[in-house]
Design a protein around this motif. Structure first.
Motif, PDB file in Angstrom:
ATOM      1  N   LYS A 224       5.377   3.757   0.330  1.00  0.00           N
ATOM      2  CA  LYS A 224       5.932   3.865   1.086  1.00  0.00           C
ATOM      3  C   LYS A 224       5.896   5.165   1.723  1.00  0.00           C
ATOM      4  O   LYS A 224       6.589   6.228   1.063  1.00  0.00           O
ATOM      5  CB  LYS A 224       6.739   2.891   1.446  1.00  0.00           C
ATOM      6  CG  LYS A 224       7.049   1.898   1.068  1.00  0.00           C
ATOM      7  CD  LYS A 224       8.483   1.066   0.904  1.00  0.00           C
ATOM      8  CE  LYS A 224       8.353  -0.783   0.654  1.00  0.00           C
ATOM      9  NZ  LYS A 224      10.038  -0.894   0.426  1.00  0.00           N
ATOM     10  N   GLU A 225       6.493   5.070   3.424  1.00  0.00           N
ATOM     11  CA  GLU A 225       6.598   6.612   4.085  1.00  0.00           C
ATOM     12  C   GLU A 225       7.315   6.092   4.412  1.00  0.00           C
ATOM     13  O   GLU A 225       8.284   5.187   4.807  1.00  0.00           O
ATOM     14  CB  GLU A 225       5.705   7.330   4.108  1.00  0.00           C
ATOM     15  CG  GLU A 225       4.308   7.507   3.796  1.00  0.00           C
ATOM     16  CD  GLU A 225       4.726   8.952   2.975  1.00  0.00           C
ATOM     17  OE1 GLU A 225       5.525   9.501   2.759  1.00  0.00           O
ATOM     18  OE2 GLU A 225       3.724   9.047   1.557  1.00  0.00           O
ATOM     19  N   THR A 226       8.802   7.663   4.662  1.00  0.00           N
ATOM     20  CA  THR A 226      10.200   7.172   5.443  1.00  0.00           C
ATOM     21  C   THR A 226       9.640   7.752   6.960  1.00  0.00           C
ATOM     22  O   THR A 226       8.939   9.048   6.727  1.00  0.00           O
ATOM     23  CB  THR A 226      10.967   8.256   4.681  1.00  0.00           C
ATOM     24  OG1 THR A 226      11.383   7.335   3.700  1.00  0.00           O
ATOM     25  CG2 THR A 226      12.113   7.953   5.615  1.00  0.00           C
ATOM     26  N   CYS A 227       9.596   7.728   7.717  1.00  0.00           N
ATOM     27  CA  CYS A 227      10.275   8.209   9.694  1.00  0.00           C
ATOM     28  C   CYS A 227      11.104   9.104   9.702  1.00  0.00           C
ATOM     29  O   CYS A 227      12.191   8.222   9.762  1.00  0.00           O
ATOM     30  CB  CYS A 227       9.322   7.090  10.084  1.00  0.00           C
ATOM     31  SG  CYS A 227       9.579   7.513  12.110  1.00  0.00           S
TER      32      CYS A 227
ATOM     33  N   ARG B 136      11.509   2.862   5.802  1.00  0.00           N
ATOM     34  CA  ARG B 136      10.350   3.320   4.859  1.00  0.00           C
ATOM     35  C   ARG B 136       9.379   2.188   4.969  1.00  0.00           C
ATOM     36  O   ARG B 136       9.786   0.725   4.850  1.00  0.00           O
ATOM     37  CB  ARG B 136      11.609   2.795   3.484  1.00  0.00           C
ATOM     38  CG  ARG B 136      12.269   3.713   2.925  1.00  0.00           C
ATOM     39  CD  ARG B 136      11.739   4.568   2.815  1.00  0.00           C
ATOM     40  NE  ARG B 136      11.567   4.549   1.152  1.00  0.00           N
ATOM     41  CZ  ARG B 136      10.261   5.316   0.823  1.00  0.00           C
ATOM     42  NH1 ARG B 136       9.806   6.563   0.429  1.00  0.00           N
ATOM     43  NH2 ARG B 136       9.983   4.551  -0.576  1.00  0.00           N
TER      44      ARG B 136
ATOM     45  N   LYS C 264       5.535   1.093   4.591  1.00  0.00           N
ATOM     46  CA  LYS C 264       4.528   0.845   3.548  1.00  0.00           C
ATOM     47  C   LYS C 264       3.168   1.013   4.361  1.00  0.00           C
ATOM     48  O   LYS C 264       3.183   0.701   5.631  1.00  0.00           O
ATOM     49  CB  LYS C 264       4.328  -1.091   2.914  1.00  0.00           C
ATOM     50  CG  LYS C 264       5.515  -0.743   2.261  1.00  0.00           C
ATOM     51  CD  LYS C 264       5.244  -2.845   1.992  1.00  0.00           C
ATOM     52  CE  LYS C 264       5.765  -3.845   3.362  1.00  0.00           C
ATOM     53  NZ  LYS C 264       5.407  -5.072   2.533  1.00  0.00           N
TER      54      LYS C 264
ATOM     55  N   ASN D 278       3.054   3.124   8.997  1.00  0.00           N
ATOM     56  CA  ASN D 278       2.308   4.538   7.931  1.00  0.00           C
ATOM     57  C   ASN D 278       0.571   3.982   8.061  1.00  0.00           C
ATOM     58  O   ASN D 278       0.300   2.731   7.869  1.00  0.00           O
ATOM     59  CB  ASN D 278       3.235   3.638   6.449  1.00  0.00           C
ATOM     60  CG  ASN D 278       2.835   4.416   5.775  1.00  0.00           C
ATOM     61  OD1 ASN D 278       1.174   5.024   5.638  1.00  0.00           O
ATOM     62  ND2 ASN D 278       3.186   4.230   4.277  1.00  0.00           N
TER      63      ASN D 278
ATOM     64  N   GLY E 243      -0.710   6.572   4.359  1.00  0.00           N
ATOM     65  CA  GLY E 243       0.641   7.480   3.837  1.00  0.00           C
ATOM     66  C   GLY E 243       0.651   8.749   5.136  1.00  0.00           C
ATOM     67  O   GLY E 243       1.751   9.197   4.407  1.00  0.00           O
ATOM     68  N   MET E 244       0.658   8.276   6.002  1.00  0.00           N
ATOM     69  CA  MET E 244       1.525   8.999   7.172  1.00  0.00           C
ATOM     70  C   MET E 244       1.683   8.716   7.890  1.00  0.00           C
ATOM     71  O   MET E 244       1.137   7.525   8.512  1.00  0.00           O
ATOM     72  CB  MET E 244      -0.035  10.304   7.934  1.00  0.00           C
ATOM     73  CG  MET E 244      -0.777  11.364   6.633  1.00  0.00           C
ATOM     74  SD  MET E 244      -1.497  12.283   7.231  1.00  0.00           S
ATOM     75  CE  MET E 244      -1.080  13.154   8.693  1.00  0.00           C
ATOM     76  N   ILE E 245       3.257   8.957   8.568  1.00  0.00           N
ATOM     77  CA  ILE E 245       3.390   8.100   9.772  1.00  0.00           C
ATOM     78  C   ILE E 245       2.689   8.536  11.395  1.00  0.00           C
ATOM     79  O   ILE E 245       3.157   9.984  11.244  1.00  0.00           O
ATOM     80  CB  ILE E 245       5.096   8.403   9.597  1.00  0.00           C
ATOM     81  CG1 ILE E 245       5.553   8.035   8.319  1.00  0.00           C
ATOM     82  CG2 ILE E 245       5.830   7.617  10.688  1.00  0.00           C
ATOM     83  CD1 ILE E 245       5.013   6.318   8.180  1.00  0.00           C
TER      84      ILE E 245
END
Length: 212
Positions: free
Chosen positions: A2-5, A13, A15, A27, A30-32
């Motif tokens: 998960k990555e946070t925007c 968060r 996936k 996502n 791995g990049m938003i």
């Protein structure tokens, strides 16, 4: 993973492959990224008063552009057919920042003064607004931003050097009302304060359009 925007107060968060609440940011490996970059749903030459800005080049027209996605969910939204859709649902055509700026310049003969970023919530894809606004300024034309203001300070700072006029749509004055819309009053208030300090009074307008 998960990555946070970090673009707005939701701090989604996500996936891999998942869209944020705005329907525009995703996502990807791995990049938003903003999936609405250059993907246009609406393009029109509008009166400046429609933004609405009554004291900024009154009587002029401006090329207005919109995409899809919004980080609020207002039941009274006039453009819900594009603002409430995501990349998998919206019908779009691609228009690169350079092409948008060139089209704006070509419309000078019809009285066009620049580009307005509007219709959906443009800051869900602020990268496109930033990139296009830089080129529009190089053509000697104006940039107008119509936004709900529910975004981070970093997003705001990245755009302010290129924006000539702004309409921040304040939906209400109570935190509980903003929560009903999926927003945060404090975030919008901070956005308005910062833009008001950095832009002259004649080019920054707050529109209180509270509705129930």
């Amino acid at each position: 993973m998960k990555e946070t925007c970090t673009v707005c107060m939701h701090r989604c968060r996500l996936k891999p492959g998942q869209f944020g609440r705005c329907g525009a940011r995703k996502n990807v490996n791995g990049m938003i990224v903003c999936e609405n970059y250059g993907r246009i749903t609406a393009l029109a030459l509008d009166p400046i008063e429609k933004k609405p800005l009554s004291m900024f080049y009154p009587g002029s027209v401006i090329l207005s552009v919109g995409s899809f996605g919004c980080n609020l969910h207002c039941p009274f939204c006039q453009n819900h057919d594009i603002s409430m859709k995501n990349a998998d649902e919206a019908e779009t055509v691609f228009l690169a920042p350079e092409k948008l700026a060139l089209k704006a310049s070509e419309l000078r003969a019809r009285g066009n003064i620049g580009v307005a970023y509007t219709y959906n919530e443009p800051l869900t894809g602020y990268e496109y607004v930033r990139d296009a606004a830089k080129i529009v300024k190089q053509y000697g034309m104006k940039n107008v931003l119509v936004t709900n203001g529910a975004f981070s300070e970093a997003v705001e700072e990245s755009l302010l050097p290129y924006i000539d006029a702004m309409n921040v749509d304040l939906k209400g004055i109570r935190e509980d009302y903003y929560r009903k819309l999926g927003g945060d009053l404090g975030t919008v208030q901070n956005f308005i304060k910062k833009s008001g300090r950095q832009m002259s009074c004649g080019t920054c307008r707050t529109d209180r359009s509270r509705r129930k």
